[in-house]
Design a protein around this motif. Structure first.
Motif, PDB file in Angstrom:
ATOM      1  N   ASP A 190       1.109   3.773  -3.257  1.00  0.00           N
ATOM      2  CA  ASP A 190       0.602   5.148  -3.168  1.00  0.00           C
ATOM      3  C   ASP A 190       1.687   6.165  -3.522  1.00  0.00           C
ATOM      4  O   ASP A 190       1.426   7.161  -4.205  1.00  0.00           O
ATOM      5  CB  ASP A 190       0.075   5.427  -1.754  1.00  0.00           C
ATOM      6  CG  ASP A 190      -1.237   4.709  -1.466  1.00  0.00           C
ATOM      7  OD1 ASP A 190      -1.856   4.213  -2.431  1.00  0.00           O
ATOM      8  OD2 ASP A 190      -1.621   4.642  -0.288  1.00  0.00           O
TER       9      ASP A 190
ATOM     10  N   ASP B  32      -6.129  -0.086  -9.424  1.00  0.00           N
ATOM     11  CA  ASP B  32      -5.324   0.046  -8.210  1.00  0.00           C
ATOM     12  C   ASP B  32      -4.270  -1.056  -8.129  1.00  0.00           C
ATOM     13  O   ASP B  32      -4.129  -1.741  -7.120  1.00  0.00           O
ATOM     14  CB  ASP B  32      -6.230   0.002  -6.965  1.00  0.00           C
ATOM     15  CG  ASP B  32      -5.469   0.389  -5.692  1.00  0.00           C
ATOM     16  OD1 ASP B  32      -4.566   1.248  -5.792  1.00  0.00           O
ATOM     17  OD2 ASP B  32      -5.766  -0.173  -4.620  1.00  0.00           O
TER      18      ASP B  32
ATOM     19  N   ARG C 206       0.787  -1.217   0.000  1.00  0.00           N
ATOM     20  CA  ARG C 206       0.000   0.000   0.000  1.00  0.00           C
ATOM     21  C   ARG C 206       0.832   1.285   0.000  1.00  0.00           C
ATOM     22  O   ARG C 206       0.660   2.159  -0.841  1.00  0.00           O
ATOM     23  CB  ARG C 206      -0.930  -0.004   1.219  1.00  0.00           C
ATOM     24  CG  ARG C 206      -1.954   1.130   1.282  1.00  0.00           C
ATOM     25  CD  ARG C 206      -3.083   0.883   0.296  1.00  0.00           C
ATOM     26  NE  ARG C 206      -2.902   1.545  -0.972  1.00  0.00           N
ATOM     27  CZ  ARG C 206      -3.632   1.264  -2.051  1.00  0.00           C
ATOM     28  NH1 ARG C 206      -4.568   0.346  -2.015  1.00  0.00           N
ATOM     29  NH2 ARG C 206      -3.421   1.893  -3.190  1.00  0.00           N
ATOM     30  N   LYS C 207       1.773   1.379   0.940  1.00  0.00           N
ATOM     31  CA  LYS C 207       2.565   2.606   1.048  1.00  0.00           C
ATOM     32  C   LYS C 207       3.437   2.827  -0.182  1.00  0.00           C
ATOM     33  O   LYS C 207       3.599   3.949  -0.656  1.00  0.00           O
ATOM     34  CB  LYS C 207       3.422   2.581   2.307  1.00  0.00           C
ATOM     35  CG  LYS C 207       2.640   2.728   3.598  1.00  0.00           C
ATOM     36  CD  LYS C 207       3.575   2.798   4.794  1.00  0.00           C
ATOM     37  CE  LYS C 207       2.792   2.991   6.081  1.00  0.00           C
ATOM     38  NZ  LYS C 207       3.691   3.057   7.273  1.00  0.00           N
TER      39      LYS C 207
END
Length: 279
Positions: free
Chosen positions: A65, A147, A61-62
């Protein structure tokens, strides 16, 4: 009268691939990645497995992003240089995973190395383990709609750094039949000689430079036809930058451009011109 003593140091991370260039000296010329024992093309299997692992890390995720926010294009290139010791373990001090995406330095990707398993090492013709460095270049699609960051198999970017290029550009006067190692060495030596013979050593007295070591960093690109283009220089004086550009323009059209995956690509090249000003 001030004078200068000129040095040219080619600022290029040349990675030797001796085992691949001289397989006759090896019983195992390439490392065997986990899950690739029964695959005929061990190097291709290595590429696919490593790209899958990197893709998993990019989709955290990090990480994802940060890439979505900072990447300027919908594709990114990831460079890897993995040093394996004689037992096939990764030497993290001399290994890296990196990308040129803004605010995403090599240090931020260092932990990627933790997910890469040990390999069966290169073996010489006496079956002794041999340390080796494996460099690979991977492409990934930033699919924001879904995503996800998706591996692009067989990706060939428009530009490939000199240290990564599979087939080195061939400088005029170099034998194109030489292996990659010798072609890199030949080009480095010829560029160094050209700069040494053509750079004006009388600039110091004209510019009033203070005594000491001076550096001019020069960068240019070799296009898909072998032409030298996009020459830029950064130095302690505009006249020095102009002189460096003038000299680099003397590099003749190369006999062959660089090739990656059998396709001609643009190859960036960089070197500092270093000299000492004496009183």
């Amino acid at each position: 009268m001030k004078s200068i003593r000129l040095f040219t140091i080619l600022f290029i991370a040349i990675q030797f691939t001796w085992a691949q260039e001289h397989p006759e000296f090896y019983n195992r010329p390439f490392v065997i990645f986990e899950g690739c024992d029964d695959i005929d093309d061990k190097e291709r299997c290595y590429e696919i497995k490593l790209q899958e692992l990197i893709g998993k890390n990019l989709n955290l995720r990090k990480v994802k992003d940060t890439l979505f926010f900072n990447a300027e294009k919908d594709t990114i290139v990831v460079h890897t240089g993995i040093m394996y010791n004689e037992k096939g373990a990764i030497d993290k001090e001399y290994s890296y995973v990196s990308t040129t995406v803004k605010d995403f330095s090599n240090n931020k990707m260092k932990y990627f190395l933790d997910s890469i398993p040990n390999v069966k090492p290169v073996l010489d013709d006496y079956d002794n383990g041999v340390s080796s460095r494996v460099q690979k270049l991977f492409g990934f699609l930033l699919d924001k709609t879904n995503d996800s960051i998706v591996p692009i198999l067989g990706y060939t970017p428009e530009e490939v750094p000199f240290s990564y290029i599979e087939k080195v550009p061939v400088y005029k006067g170099s034998n194109k039949r030489l292996d990659n190692i010798e072609l890199k060495k030949c080009m480095n030596e010829k560029v160094k000689k050209l700069v040494s013979e053509n750079f004006n050593p009388n600039l110091a007295s004209k510019l009033g430079l203070s005594p000491g070591v001076k550096r001019i960093f020069v960068m240019f690109k070799i296009d898909k036809k072998g032409n030298v283009t996009n020459i830029v220089a950064r130095g302690p004086h505009k006249a020095l930058e102009e002189e460096a550009i003038r000299v680099i323009k003397k590099i003749p059209k190369l006999k062959k451009p660089g090739y990656q995956r059998k396709k001609p690509v643009i190859v960036p090249y960089a070197l500092p011109i270093i000299f000492r000003v004496n009183n």
